[in-house]
Design a protein around this motif. Structure first.
Motif, PDB file in Angstrom:
ATOM      1  N   ALA A 150      -4.017  -2.576   2.092  1.00 42.07           N
ATOM      2  CA  ALA A 150      -4.135  -1.771   0.872  1.00 42.07           C
ATOM      3  C   ALA A 150      -3.247  -2.317  -0.232  1.00 42.07           C
ATOM      4  CB  ALA A 150      -3.780  -0.321   1.179  1.00 42.07           C
ATOM      5  N   ALA A 151      -2.016  -2.725   0.125  1.00 47.62           N
ATOM      6  CA  ALA A 151      -1.108  -3.292  -0.876  1.00 47.62           C
ATOM      7  C   ALA A 151      -1.683  -4.579  -1.456  1.00 47.62           C
ATOM      8  CB  ALA A 151       0.259  -3.551  -0.261  1.00 47.62           C
ATOM      9  N   GLY A 152      -2.319  -5.384  -0.611  1.00 47.95           N
ATOM     10  CA  GLY A 152      -2.932  -6.620  -1.096  1.00 47.95           C
ATOM     11  C   GLY A 152      -4.037  -6.343  -2.097  1.00 47.95           C
ATOM     12  N   ILE A 153      -4.868  -5.349  -1.815  1.00 47.62           N
ATOM     13  CA  ILE A 153      -5.946  -4.999  -2.743  1.00 47.62           C
ATOM     14  C   ILE A 153      -5.372  -4.482  -4.059  1.00 47.62           C
ATOM     15  CG2 ILE A 153      -7.878  -3.404  -3.105  1.00 47.62           C
ATOM     16  CD1 ILE A 153      -8.384  -3.579  -0.074  1.00 47.62           C
ATOM     17  N   ILE A 154      -4.323  -3.656  -3.970  1.00 46.48           N
ATOM     18  CA  ILE A 154      -3.689  -3.124  -5.181  1.00 46.48           C
ATOM     19  C   ILE A 154      -3.175  -4.257  -6.060  1.00 46.48           C
ATOM     20  CG2 ILE A 154      -1.686  -1.835  -6.038  1.00 46.48           C
ATOM     21  CD1 ILE A 154      -2.027   0.005  -3.579  1.00 46.48           C
ATOM     22  N   PHE A 155      -2.466  -5.201  -5.457  1.00 51.10           N
ATOM     23  CA  PHE A 155      -1.859  -6.267  -6.259  1.00 51.10           C
ATOM     24  C   PHE A 155      -2.872  -7.327  -6.666  1.00 51.10           C
ATOM     25  CE2 PHE A 155       2.086  -4.335  -5.179  1.00 51.10           C
ATOM     26  CZ  PHE A 155       2.925  -4.697  -6.221  1.00 51.10           C
ATOM     27  N   ARG A 156      -3.990  -7.412  -5.964  1.00 47.89           N
ATOM     28  CA  ARG A 156      -5.050  -8.296  -6.443  1.00 47.89           C
ATOM     29  C   ARG A 156      -5.566  -7.787  -7.794  1.00 47.89           C
ATOM     30  NH1 ARG A 156      -8.695 -11.899  -3.937  1.00 47.89           N
ATOM     31  NH2 ARG A 156      -9.816 -12.931  -5.638  1.00 47.89           N
ATOM     32  N   LEU A 157      -5.616  -6.462  -7.942  1.00 51.33           N
ATOM     33  CA  LEU A 157      -6.012  -5.864  -9.214  1.00 51.33           C
ATOM     34  C   LEU A 157      -4.885  -5.953 -10.247  1.00 51.33           C
ATOM     35  CD1 LEU A 157      -7.828  -2.684  -7.846  1.00 51.33           C
ATOM     36  CD2 LEU A 157      -8.888  -4.770  -8.702  1.00 51.33           C
TER      37      LEU A 157
END
Length: 447
Positions: free
Chosen positions: A131-138
Protein backbone atom coordinates in the motif's frame (compact mmCIF):
# COMPACT_ATOMS: atom_id res chain seq x y z
CA UNK A 1 33.94 -28.48 66.14
CA UNK A 2 35.27 -31.49 64.20
CA UNK A 3 38.78 -32.78 64.55
CA UNK A 4 39.59 -31.81 60.96
CA UNK A 5 38.56 -28.23 61.63
CA UNK A 6 40.48 -28.21 64.88
CA UNK A 7 43.56 -29.44 63.05
CA UNK A 8 43.29 -26.48 60.64
CA UNK A 9 42.20 -28.55 57.62
CA UNK A 10 39.40 -26.80 55.65
CA UNK A 11 36.21 -28.83 55.31
CA UNK A 12 35.46 -30.53 51.99
CA UNK A 13 32.94 -28.41 50.03
CA UNK A 14 29.55 -29.98 49.48
CA UNK A 15 28.72 -31.25 46.01
CA UNK A 16 26.73 -28.65 44.03
CA UNK A 17 23.06 -29.37 43.78
CA UNK A 18 21.63 -29.92 40.34
CA UNK A 19 19.84 -26.84 39.00
CA UNK A 20 16.09 -27.34 38.89
CA UNK A 21 13.68 -25.66 36.50
CA UNK A 22 11.93 -22.62 37.89
CA UNK A 23 8.59 -24.17 36.96
CA UNK A 24 9.60 -27.68 38.03
CA UNK A 25 9.23 -28.99 34.48
CA UNK A 26 11.13 -32.15 33.63
CA UNK A 27 13.62 -32.09 30.75
CA UNK A 28 11.70 -34.75 28.87
CA UNK A 29 8.45 -32.80 29.07
CA UNK A 30 10.20 -29.60 28.00
CA UNK A 31 11.76 -31.40 25.03
CA UNK A 32 8.36 -32.77 23.98
CA UNK A 33 6.83 -29.30 24.06
CA UNK A 34 9.75 -27.87 22.07
CA UNK A 35 9.69 -30.64 19.48
CA UNK A 36 6.86 -29.21 17.29
CA UNK A 37 8.58 -25.83 17.21
CA UNK A 38 11.91 -27.48 16.32
CA UNK A 39 10.26 -29.48 13.53
CA UNK A 40 8.68 -26.31 12.11
CA UNK A 41 11.98 -24.45 12.47
CA UNK A 42 13.78 -27.19 10.61
CA UNK A 43 11.15 -27.43 7.87
CA UNK A 44 10.67 -23.70 7.34
CA UNK A 45 14.15 -22.32 8.08
CA UNK A 46 16.94 -24.88 8.21
CA UNK A 47 15.86 -26.97 5.21
CA UNK A 48 15.29 -23.99 2.85
CA UNK A 49 18.68 -22.55 3.81
CA UNK A 50 20.41 -25.87 3.23
CA UNK A 51 18.60 -26.45 -0.05
CA UNK A 52 19.48 -22.92 -1.27
CA UNK A 53 23.14 -23.51 -0.46
CA UNK A 54 23.15 -26.79 -2.41
CA UNK A 55 21.12 -25.34 -5.32
CA UNK A 56 23.51 -22.41 -5.65
CA UNK A 57 26.16 -24.80 -6.99
CA UNK A 58 23.98 -25.95 -9.92
CA UNK A 59 22.93 -24.27 -13.13
CA UNK A 60 19.53 -24.02 -14.77
CA UNK A 61 19.71 -27.53 -16.23
CA UNK A 62 20.74 -29.09 -12.91
CA UNK A 63 24.43 -29.55 -13.79
CA UNK A 64 27.04 -28.92 -11.09
CA UNK A 65 28.90 -25.66 -11.78
CA UNK A 66 30.86 -25.14 -8.57
CA UNK A 67 31.33 -21.48 -7.67
CA UNK A 68 30.37 -20.15 -11.13
CA UNK A 69 27.08 -18.73 -9.83
CA UNK A 70 28.93 -16.86 -7.09
CA UNK A 71 31.44 -15.55 -9.60
CA UNK A 72 28.51 -14.33 -11.67
CA UNK A 73 27.35 -12.20 -8.72
CA UNK A 74 30.41 -9.97 -9.03
CA UNK A 75 30.60 -9.82 -12.83
CA UNK A 76 26.98 -9.19 -13.85
CA UNK A 77 26.19 -5.48 -14.25
CA UNK A 78 22.64 -5.83 -12.93
CA UNK A 79 23.73 -7.56 -9.72
CA UNK A 80 26.57 -5.10 -9.19
CA UNK A 81 24.08 -2.24 -9.49
CA UNK A 82 21.85 -4.03 -6.98
CA UNK A 83 24.79 -4.48 -4.60
CA UNK A 84 25.73 -0.79 -4.92
CA UNK A 85 22.14 0.23 -4.19
CA UNK A 86 22.02 -2.09 -1.18
CA UNK A 87 25.10 -0.33 0.21
CA UNK A 88 23.34 3.03 -0.27
CA UNK A 89 20.25 1.64 1.48
CA UNK A 90 22.23 0.24 4.43
CA UNK A 91 24.20 3.46 4.92
CA UNK A 92 21.46 6.07 4.56
CA UNK A 93 18.04 4.57 5.31
CA UNK A 94 18.70 3.33 8.89
CA UNK A 95 20.79 6.40 9.73
CA UNK A 96 18.22 8.96 8.58
CA UNK A 97 15.26 7.04 10.03
CA UNK A 98 17.02 6.72 13.41
CA UNK A 99 18.09 10.38 13.41
CA UNK A 100 14.54 11.51 12.68
CA UNK A 101 13.19 9.15 15.33
CA UNK A 102 15.63 10.58 17.86
CA UNK A 103 14.69 14.17 17.01
CA UNK A 104 10.98 13.43 17.16
CA UNK A 105 11.28 11.53 20.46
CA UNK A 106 13.26 14.31 22.14
CA UNK A 107 11.16 17.20 20.86
CA UNK A 108 7.76 15.61 21.51
CA UNK A 109 8.64 15.39 25.20
CA UNK A 110 8.47 19.17 25.37
CA UNK A 111 5.02 19.73 23.84
CA UNK A 112 1.59 18.95 25.24
CA UNK A 113 0.40 17.39 21.98
CA UNK A 114 3.42 15.07 21.73
CA UNK A 115 1.32 11.92 22.06
CA UNK A 116 -0.88 12.90 19.13
CA UNK A 117 2.20 13.69 17.05
CA UNK A 118 3.73 10.30 17.87
CA UNK A 119 0.51 8.61 16.82
CA UNK A 120 0.52 10.37 13.46
CA UNK A 121 4.21 9.60 12.82
CA UNK A 122 3.80 5.96 13.85
CA UNK A 123 0.63 5.46 11.80
CA UNK A 124 2.45 4.55 8.52
CA UNK A 125 3.71 1.40 10.27
CA UNK A 126 0.13 0.10 10.09
CA UNK A 127 0.25 0.31 6.29
CA UNK A 128 1.62 -2.60 4.30
CA UNK A 129 4.66 -2.11 2.07
CA UNK A 130 2.46 -2.75 -0.96
CA UNK A 131 0.00 0.00 0.00
CA UNK A 132 2.84 2.40 0.83
CA UNK A 133 4.42 1.67 -2.55
CA UNK A 134 1.20 2.49 -4.37
CA UNK A 135 0.79 5.70 -2.35
CA UNK A 136 4.29 6.92 -3.15
CA UNK A 137 4.03 5.89 -6.79
CA UNK A 138 1.26 8.49 -6.95
CA UNK A 139 3.15 10.98 -4.78
CA UNK A 140 6.11 10.88 -7.18
CA UNK A 141 4.00 11.20 -10.36
CA UNK A 142 5.68 13.50 -12.88
CA UNK A 143 2.49 15.49 -13.54
CA UNK A 144 2.19 18.28 -10.90
CA UNK A 145 -1.60 17.94 -11.22
CA UNK A 146 -1.32 14.38 -9.84
CA UNK A 147 1.96 14.04 -7.93
CA UNK A 148 2.13 15.79 -4.56
CA UNK A 149 5.95 15.96 -4.61
CA UNK A 150 6.06 17.82 -7.91
CA UNK A 151 3.06 19.97 -7.01
CA UNK A 152 5.00 21.26 -3.98
CA UNK A 153 8.28 21.51 -5.88
CA UNK A 154 6.72 23.41 -8.80
CA UNK A 155 4.92 25.72 -6.37
CA UNK A 156 8.21 26.58 -4.66
CA UNK A 157 9.98 27.02 -8.00
CA UNK A 158 7.28 29.30 -9.41
CA UNK A 159 7.43 31.43 -6.26
CA UNK A 160 11.02 32.43 -7.03
CA UNK A 161 11.18 31.95 -10.81
CA UNK A 162 8.84 33.45 -13.36
CA UNK A 163 6.68 30.95 -15.22
CA UNK A 164 5.30 31.59 -18.71
CA UNK A 165 1.61 31.30 -19.49
CA UNK A 166 2.18 31.24 -23.27
CA UNK A 167 4.67 28.43 -24.06
CA UNK A 168 3.11 27.64 -27.44
CA UNK A 169 2.50 31.19 -28.66
CA UNK A 170 4.10 32.26 -31.96
CA UNK A 171 3.49 34.80 -34.79
CA UNK A 172 0.80 33.93 -37.30
CA UNK A 173 0.63 34.75 -41.00
CA UNK A 174 1.22 38.34 -42.09
CA UNK A 175 2.66 39.13 -38.66
CA UNK A 176 4.96 42.12 -38.05
CA UNK A 177 7.08 39.79 -35.88
CA UNK A 178 9.91 37.50 -36.99
CA UNK A 179 11.93 34.94 -35.07
CA UNK A 180 15.16 36.35 -33.66
CA UNK A 181 16.68 33.12 -32.35
CA UNK A 182 16.70 31.57 -28.91
CA UNK A 183 12.90 31.60 -28.81
CA UNK A 184 12.42 35.39 -29.01
CA UNK A 185 10.44 37.35 -31.62
CA UNK A 186 11.19 40.91 -32.82
CA UNK A 187 9.44 43.44 -35.04
CA UNK A 188 10.66 43.78 -38.60
CA UNK A 189 10.58 47.59 -38.48
CA UNK A 190 11.50 50.18 -35.89
CA UNK A 191 8.86 52.15 -33.98
CA UNK A 192 8.62 55.85 -33.23
CA UNK A 193 6.91 58.12 -30.74
CA UNK A 194 3.20 58.47 -31.53
CA UNK A 195 3.02 55.10 -33.33
CA UNK A 196 0.55 52.38 -32.48
CA UNK A 197 1.90 48.82 -32.71
CA UNK A 198 -0.01 45.55 -33.01
CA UNK A 199 1.77 42.34 -32.02
CA UNK A 200 -0.63 39.48 -32.85
CA UNK A 201 0.21 35.91 -31.83
CA UNK A 202 -1.42 32.51 -32.22
CA UNK A 203 -0.88 29.03 -30.77
CA UNK A 204 -2.48 29.17 -27.32
CA UNK A 205 -5.64 27.08 -26.95
CA UNK A 206 -8.62 29.11 -25.70
CA UNK A 207 -8.93 26.93 -22.58
CA UNK A 208 -5.24 27.50 -21.82
CA UNK A 209 -5.43 31.29 -21.76
CA UNK A 210 -4.79 32.87 -18.32
CA UNK A 211 -7.86 33.42 -16.18
CA UNK A 212 -7.20 37.17 -15.94
CA UNK A 213 -7.12 37.64 -19.73
CA UNK A 214 -9.69 40.18 -20.94
CA UNK A 215 -11.04 41.13 -24.34
CA UNK A 216 -8.23 42.60 -26.46
CA UNK A 217 -8.42 46.35 -27.08
CA UNK A 218 -6.92 48.15 -30.08
CA UNK A 219 -4.15 50.59 -29.09
CA UNK A 220 -4.94 54.31 -28.86
CA UNK A 221 -2.38 56.73 -30.27
CA UNK A 222 -0.50 58.95 -27.82
CA UNK A 223 1.72 61.72 -29.26
CA UNK A 224 4.33 61.39 -26.52
CA UNK A 225 4.45 57.60 -26.28
CA UNK A 226 4.46 54.36 -28.23
CA UNK A 227 1.34 52.29 -27.60
CA UNK A 228 0.46 48.79 -28.70
CA UNK A 229 -1.49 45.60 -28.12
CA UNK A 230 -0.43 41.96 -28.03
CA UNK A 231 -3.23 39.41 -28.23
CA UNK A 232 -4.44 36.01 -29.43
CA UNK A 233 -5.29 36.82 -33.07
CA UNK A 234 -7.59 33.91 -33.74
CA UNK A 235 -11.33 33.75 -34.30
CA UNK A 236 -13.09 30.49 -35.15
CA UNK A 237 -14.90 30.24 -38.43
CA UNK A 238 -13.96 31.20 -41.96
CA UNK A 239 -14.42 34.83 -42.76
CA UNK A 240 -15.06 35.77 -39.15
CA UNK A 241 -12.98 38.59 -37.68
CA UNK A 242 -10.14 40.68 -39.09
CA UNK A 243 -6.59 39.39 -39.38
CA UNK A 244 -4.08 41.61 -37.59
CA UNK A 245 -6.68 43.57 -35.60
CA UNK A 246 -8.33 42.75 -32.24
CA UNK A 247 -11.85 41.36 -32.60
CA UNK A 248 -14.66 41.17 -30.07
CA UNK A 249 -14.00 37.52 -29.15
CA UNK A 250 -10.21 37.72 -28.98
CA UNK A 251 -8.29 37.96 -25.70
CA UNK A 252 -5.20 39.94 -24.78
CA UNK A 253 -1.97 38.42 -23.44
CA UNK A 254 -1.81 39.69 -19.83
CA UNK A 255 1.69 40.00 -18.40
CA UNK A 256 3.46 39.62 -21.76
CA UNK A 257 6.90 41.26 -21.54
CA UNK A 258 7.87 43.70 -24.30
CA UNK A 259 11.41 45.02 -24.72
CA UNK A 260 12.51 48.04 -26.77
CA UNK A 261 15.86 47.11 -28.37
CA UNK A 262 18.15 49.72 -29.93
CA UNK A 263 21.62 48.83 -31.22
CA UNK A 264 21.40 45.45 -29.52
CA UNK A 265 20.62 46.95 -26.10
CA UNK A 266 17.35 46.98 -24.20
CA UNK A 267 16.44 50.61 -23.59
CA UNK A 268 13.01 50.06 -21.99
CA UNK A 269 10.63 47.27 -21.01
CA UNK A 270 6.87 47.11 -20.48
CA UNK A 271 4.24 44.58 -19.42
CA UNK A 272 0.96 44.09 -21.22
CA UNK A 273 -2.21 44.66 -19.23
CA UNK A 274 -5.08 42.22 -18.92
CA UNK A 275 -6.45 43.46 -22.26
CA UNK A 276 -3.02 43.09 -23.94
CA UNK A 277 -2.28 46.83 -24.19
CA UNK A 278 1.12 48.29 -23.35
CA UNK A 279 2.87 51.65 -23.49
CA UNK A 280 6.49 52.77 -23.93
CA UNK A 281 8.07 56.18 -23.40
CA UNK A 282 10.05 58.24 -25.90
CA UNK A 283 13.16 56.24 -24.89
CA UNK A 284 11.94 53.56 -27.28
CA UNK A 285 11.87 55.93 -30.25
CA UNK A 286 13.69 54.32 -33.15
CA UNK A 287 13.89 50.90 -31.45
CA UNK A 288 12.57 47.51 -32.44
CA UNK A 289 10.11 45.80 -30.12
CA UNK A 290 11.05 42.33 -28.96
CA UNK A 291 9.06 39.64 -27.17
CA UNK A 292 11.82 37.85 -25.19
CA UNK A 293 12.05 34.07 -24.97
CA UNK A 294 11.01 34.15 -21.30
CA UNK A 295 7.45 34.76 -22.53
CA UNK A 296 7.40 31.40 -24.33
CA UNK A 297 9.46 28.99 -22.27
CA UNK A 298 7.83 25.73 -21.30
CA UNK A 299 6.38 25.77 -17.78
CA UNK A 300 8.50 24.11 -15.13
CA UNK A 301 7.27 20.56 -14.68
CA UNK A 302 9.19 19.58 -11.56
CA UNK A 303 11.73 16.82 -11.01
CA UNK A 304 11.74 13.35 -12.46
CA UNK A 305 11.56 11.68 -9.05
CA UNK A 306 11.40 8.20 -10.54
CA UNK A 307 14.07 8.82 -13.16
CA UNK A 308 17.43 7.02 -13.15
CA UNK A 309 19.23 9.56 -10.94
CA UNK A 310 16.59 10.09 -8.22
CA UNK A 311 14.66 6.82 -8.07
CA UNK A 312 16.72 5.23 -5.25
CA UNK A 313 16.68 8.33 -2.97
CA UNK A 314 12.95 8.68 -3.64
CA UNK A 315 12.24 5.10 -2.58
CA UNK A 316 14.45 5.53 0.48
CA UNK A 317 12.30 8.56 1.34
CA UNK A 318 9.19 6.36 1.23
CA UNK A 319 10.90 3.82 3.50
CA UNK A 320 11.87 6.53 6.01
CA UNK A 321 8.27 7.77 6.01
CA UNK A 322 7.21 4.30 7.13
CA UNK A 323 9.95 3.45 9.63
CA UNK A 324 10.81 6.76 11.30
CA UNK A 325 7.80 6.19 13.57
CA UNK A 326 9.16 2.79 14.60
CA UNK A 327 12.48 4.37 15.54
CA UNK A 328 10.73 7.20 17.38
CA UNK A 329 8.63 4.84 19.55
CA UNK A 330 11.61 2.71 20.61
CA UNK A 331 13.79 5.74 21.33
CA UNK A 332 10.96 7.42 23.25
CA UNK A 333 10.69 4.29 25.42
CA UNK A 334 14.43 4.45 26.10
CA UNK A 335 14.19 8.16 26.79
CA UNK A 336 11.54 7.55 29.42
CA UNK A 337 13.99 5.30 31.30
CA UNK A 338 16.75 7.91 31.57
CA UNK A 339 17.07 9.24 35.15
CA UNK A 340 15.94 12.87 35.13
CA UNK A 341 18.42 13.62 37.90
CA UNK A 342 21.31 13.22 35.45
CA UNK A 343 19.79 15.69 33.02
CA UNK A 344 19.01 18.20 35.74
CA UNK A 345 22.50 17.84 37.19
CA UNK A 346 24.01 18.63 33.81
CA UNK A 347 21.82 21.72 33.47
CA UNK A 348 22.73 22.87 37.00
CA UNK A 349 26.42 22.51 36.08
CA UNK A 350 25.84 25.04 33.30
CA UNK A 351 25.44 22.76 30.27
CA UNK A 352 23.32 24.11 27.42
CA UNK A 353 20.41 22.08 26.04
CA UNK A 354 22.53 21.07 23.05
CA UNK A 355 25.34 19.90 25.35
CA UNK A 356 22.87 17.96 27.52
CA UNK A 357 21.49 16.30 24.41
CA UNK A 358 24.89 15.49 22.90
CA UNK A 359 26.86 14.61 26.05
CA UNK A 360 24.18 13.02 28.26
CA UNK A 361 21.02 12.02 26.39
CA UNK A 362 22.61 10.43 23.31
CA UNK A 363 25.24 8.36 25.24
CA UNK A 364 22.56 7.04 27.61
CA UNK A 365 20.40 6.15 24.60
CA UNK A 366 23.26 4.38 22.82
CA UNK A 367 21.93 0.83 23.52
CA UNK A 368 18.48 1.74 22.19
CA UNK A 369 19.94 3.51 19.15
CA UNK A 370 22.04 0.42 18.43
CA UNK A 371 18.91 -1.79 18.54
CA UNK A 372 17.06 0.51 16.14
CA UNK A 373 19.92 0.85 13.67
CA UNK A 374 20.70 -2.89 13.63
CA UNK A 375 17.03 -3.79 13.19
CA UNK A 376 16.66 -1.36 10.30
CA UNK A 377 19.90 -2.53 8.69
CA UNK A 378 18.62 -6.12 8.63
CA UNK A 379 15.31 -4.85 7.32
CA UNK A 380 16.77 -2.85 4.43
CA UNK A 381 18.98 -5.72 3.32
CA UNK A 382 15.76 -7.56 2.51
CA UNK A 383 13.90 -4.58 0.99
CA UNK A 384 11.85 -5.67 -2.02
CA UNK A 385 8.24 -4.45 -1.95
CA UNK A 386 8.83 -0.71 -2.17
CA UNK A 387 11.38 -1.00 -4.97
CA UNK A 388 9.20 -3.38 -6.97
CA UNK A 389 6.08 -1.20 -6.67
CA UNK A 390 7.45 2.36 -6.82
CA UNK A 391 10.16 2.06 -9.49
CA UNK A 392 8.64 2.12 -13.01
CA UNK A 393 9.83 -0.42 -15.55
CA UNK A 394 12.12 2.11 -17.22
CA UNK A 395 13.97 2.85 -13.96
CA UNK A 396 13.77 -0.53 -12.22
CA UNK A 397 17.28 -1.48 -13.35
CA UNK A 398 18.62 1.72 -11.76
CA UNK A 399 16.70 1.11 -8.51
CA UNK A 400 17.56 -2.59 -8.39
CA UNK A 401 18.44 -4.23 -5.05
CA UNK A 402 19.55 -7.76 -4.21
CA UNK A 403 16.12 -8.98 -3.08
CA UNK A 404 14.52 -7.70 -6.28
CA UNK A 405 17.30 -9.21 -8.40
CA UNK A 406 16.76 -12.53 -6.60
CA UNK A 407 13.08 -12.40 -7.59
CA UNK A 408 13.88 -11.48 -11.18
CA UNK A 409 16.51 -14.18 -11.59
CA UNK A 410 14.40 -16.86 -9.93
CA UNK A 411 11.01 -16.16 -11.52
CA UNK A 412 11.33 -13.83 -14.52
CA UNK A 413 14.57 -15.19 -16.00
CA UNK A 414 14.30 -18.78 -14.70
CA UNK A 415 17.84 -18.97 -13.28
CA UNK A 416 17.31 -20.70 -9.90
CA UNK A 417 21.03 -21.35 -9.38
CA UNK A 418 21.92 -17.65 -9.53
CA UNK A 419 18.84 -16.77 -7.44
CA UNK A 420 19.95 -19.28 -4.79
CA UNK A 421 23.47 -17.81 -4.83
CA UNK A 422 21.99 -14.32 -4.26
CA UNK A 423 19.91 -15.63 -1.34
CA UNK A 424 22.98 -17.23 0.26
CA UNK A 425 24.92 -14.02 -0.28
CA UNK A 426 22.15 -12.04 1.42
CA UNK A 427 22.26 -14.48 4.34
CA UNK A 428 26.01 -13.96 4.66
CA UNK A 429 25.46 -10.20 4.71
CA UNK A 430 22.86 -10.47 7.47
CA UNK A 431 24.89 -12.85 9.71
CA UNK A 432 27.53 -10.25 10.82
CA UNK A 433 24.79 -7.77 11.73
CA UNK A 434 22.91 -10.43 13.71
CA UNK A 435 26.14 -11.56 15.40
CA UNK A 436 26.86 -7.97 16.46
CA UNK A 437 23.32 -7.67 17.83
CA UNK A 438 23.58 -10.92 19.82
CA UNK A 439 26.93 -9.88 21.33
CA UNK A 440 25.49 -6.54 22.31
CA UNK A 441 22.48 -8.20 23.96
CA UNK A 442 24.75 -10.55 25.94
CA UNK A 443 26.78 -7.60 27.18
CA UNK A 444 23.56 -5.92 28.29
CA UNK A 445 22.51 -9.08 30.18
CA UNK A 446 25.88 -9.26 32.02
CA UNK A 447 25.40 -5.70 33.25
Amino acid sequence: MTSATAAGVPPTPAAPKSRKSVTGTRKTVAALFLLPALVLLGALVVYPIGYSVVRSFYDQSGSFTGFDNYEFLFTDDGIRTALKNNVIWVVFAPTVATALGLIFAVLTERVSWGTAFKLVVFMPMAISMLAAGIIFRLVYDQDPEKGVANAVWVGIHDTFAESSAFPKAHPGRESPLVAQGGGAFITKATVHTGDTVTLPLVGVAPDQMPGDAKRAVAPQADPGRITGTTWQDFTRGKGVGTLGAPDATELGYPGMKIEAVKDGKVVETARAGDDGTFSLSEKADGAQLRLPASNFKEPYNGLDWLGPSLVTPSIIGAYIWMWAGFAMVLIAAGLAGIPRELLEAARVDGASEWQVFRRVTVPLLAPVLAVVIVTLMINVLKIFDLVFIIAPGSAQDDANVLALELYRKGFSEDQPGIASAISVFLLLLVIPVMWFNIRRLRREVRR
